[in-house]
Design a protein around this motif. Structure first.
Motif, PDB file in Angstrom:
ATOM      1  N   SER A 119       0.794  -1.233   0.000  1.00  0.00           N
ATOM      2  CA  SER A 119       0.000   0.000   0.000  1.00  0.00           C
ATOM      3  C   SER A 119       0.823   1.278   0.000  1.00  0.00           C
ATOM      4  CB  SER A 119      -0.975   0.006   1.173  1.00  0.00           C
ATOM      5  OG  SER A 119      -0.266   0.025   2.396  1.00  0.00           O
ATOM      6  N   GLU A 120       2.092   1.212   0.287  1.00  0.00           N
ATOM      7  CA  GLU A 120       2.912   2.421   0.427  1.00  0.00           C
ATOM      8  C   GLU A 120       2.877   3.319  -0.819  1.00  0.00           C
ATOM      9  OE1 GLU A 120       5.048   5.355   2.063  1.00  0.00           O
ATOM     10  OE2 GLU A 120       4.258   3.626   3.138  1.00  0.00           O
ATOM     11  N   ASN A 121       2.896   2.731  -1.999  1.00  0.00           N
ATOM     12  CA  ASN A 121       2.912   3.515  -3.232  1.00  0.00           C
ATOM     13  C   ASN A 121       1.523   3.752  -3.810  1.00  0.00           C
ATOM     14  OD1 ASN A 121       5.733   3.772  -3.229  1.00  0.00           O
ATOM     15  ND2 ASN A 121       5.938   1.733  -4.115  1.00  0.00           N
ATOM     16  N   GLY A 122       0.515   3.291  -3.128  1.00  0.00           N
ATOM     17  CA  GLY A 122      -0.854   3.486  -3.585  1.00  0.00           C
ATOM     18  C   GLY A 122      -1.380   2.306  -4.367  1.00  0.00           C
TER      19      GLY A 122
ATOM     20  N   GLN B 127     -10.295  12.044  -0.885  1.00  0.00           N
ATOM     21  CA  GLN B 127      -9.986  13.181  -1.747  1.00  0.00           C
ATOM     22  C   GLN B 127     -10.114  12.743  -3.202  1.00  0.00           C
ATOM     23  OE1 GLN B 127      -8.414  16.414  -1.091  1.00  0.00           O
ATOM     24  NE2 GLN B 127      -9.148  16.210   1.008  1.00  0.00           N
TER      25      GLN B 127
ATOM     26  N   ASP C  75      -7.706   3.974   3.299  1.00  0.00           N
ATOM     27  CA  ASP C  75      -6.306   4.098   2.878  1.00  0.00           C
ATOM     28  C   ASP C  75      -6.114   5.423   2.145  1.00  0.00           C
ATOM     29  OD1 ASP C  75      -3.786   3.929   1.749  1.00  0.00           O
ATOM     30  OD2 ASP C  75      -4.107   1.955   0.839  1.00  0.00           O
ATOM     31  N   GLU C  76      -5.475   6.371   2.797  1.00  0.00           N
ATOM     32  CA  GLU C  76      -5.306   7.700   2.198  1.00  0.00           C
ATOM     33  C   GLU C  76      -4.448   7.676   0.940  1.00  0.00           C
ATOM     34  OE1 GLU C  76      -1.635   9.396   4.919  1.00  0.00           O
ATOM     35  OE2 GLU C  76      -3.686   9.720   5.583  1.00  0.00           O
ATOM     36  N   LYS C  77      -3.724   6.596   0.699  1.00  0.00           N
ATOM     37  CA  LYS C  77      -2.895   6.487  -0.507  1.00  0.00           C
ATOM     38  C   LYS C  77      -3.584   5.694  -1.622  1.00  0.00           C
ATOM     39  CE  LYS C  77       1.479   7.052   1.819  1.00  0.00           C
ATOM     40  NZ  LYS C  77       2.827   6.541   2.007  1.00  0.00           N
ATOM     41  N   ALA C  78      -4.821   5.257  -1.402  1.00  0.00           N
ATOM     42  CA  ALA C  78      -5.539   4.493  -2.426  1.00  0.00           C
ATOM     43  C   ALA C  78      -5.612   5.309  -3.705  1.00  0.00           C
ATOM     44  CB  ALA C  78      -6.937   4.132  -1.944  1.00  0.00           C
ATOM     45  N   ARG C  79      -5.370   4.647  -4.836  1.00  0.00           N
ATOM     46  CA  ARG C  79      -5.379   5.339  -6.132  1.00  0.00           C
ATOM     47  C   ARG C  79      -6.686   5.153  -6.876  1.00  0.00           C
ATOM     48  NH1 ARG C  79       0.071   4.599  -9.192  1.00  0.00           N
ATOM     49  NH2 ARG C  79      -0.980   6.157 -10.462  1.00  0.00           N
TER      50      ARG C  79
ATOM     51  N   LEU D 298     -11.375  10.255  -4.815  1.00  0.00           N
ATOM     52  CA  LEU D 298     -11.024   8.872  -5.124  1.00  0.00           C
ATOM     53  C   LEU D 298     -11.828   8.398  -6.335  1.00  0.00           C
ATOM     54  CD1 LEU D 298      -9.527   6.245  -4.189  1.00  0.00           C
ATOM     55  CD2 LEU D 298     -11.665   5.653  -3.002  1.00  0.00           C
TER      56      LEU D 298
END
Length: 189
Positions: free
Chosen positions: A71-74, A116, A94-98, A118
């Motif tokens: 999940s670190e890179n989305g 934001q 997950d704030e990094k979800a793409r 998504l």
């Protein structure tokens, strides 16, 4: 694109592996966790019994553990029916979800959920016994309210799990259209 793909209540079956291969052929890295740890079902009822026997909290724990190393890179979270509900829960947390790709299923939305812009794409049968029109309308409005950019694609006459060629719900035309539209969506993320 890194995609975390969750199976339906039928478990990790050939159709899920085939979907992962389809996405890999399009250049994506796809992770396919087995939330049922080897158990599969022949019917929806059997699958629901497996799901209920494991329990919601344990299934979400397993899903989080599977996603965490990637999940670190989305991630783009994706899932089939029940797996869509798991994917939705993880993506909204997950704030990094793409992105979020839902095939045949949605989930309740937590009161404190917020994202934001998504990108979300839902593919669902019309009618669908598990995703009524009233539910989908309310779900869409809530998702928009929390900040998601939502697209919904409906497939008249298709069965609930219409992308699985091993199930009676299968609809070749609807499945082909779903994969075409989903490929375009994933290419934009």
């Amino acid at each position: 694109m890194d995609i975390m793909l969750f199976h339906s209540v039928y478990g990790l079956r050939p159709a899920v592996h085939a979907a992962a291969e389809r996405l890999r052929a399009a250049g994506h890295q796809v992770h396919v966790p087995d939330l049922f740890e080897g158990q599969t079902a022949e019917t929806v009822e059997e699958g629901m019994a497996i799901k209920d026997g494991i329990g919601r909290d344990e299934l979400l724990r397993r899903a989080v553990l599977a996603a965490a190393p990637h999940s670190e890179n989305g991630l783009v979270y994706a899932g089939f029916s029940f797996g869509g509900s798991v994917a939705q829960n993880l993506a909204l947390g997950d704030e990094k979800a793409r992105g979020l790709l839902l095939l045949h299923g949605t989930s309740d939305i937590a009161d404190d959920a917020a994202v934001q812009e998504l990108p979300v794409q839902l593919h669902v049968a019309e009618p669908d016994p598990f995703e009524s029109d009233d539910w989908l309308n309310a779900w869409y409005l809530r998702m928009r309210r929390i900040g998601a950019e939502v697209e919904i694609y409906r497939y008249p006459g298709a069965g609930h799990l219409y992308t699985d060629p091993d199930l009676p719900d299968y609809d070749a035309d609807a499945a082909a259209q779903t994969w075409k539209v989903a490929a375009g969506f994933l290419a934009t993320l």
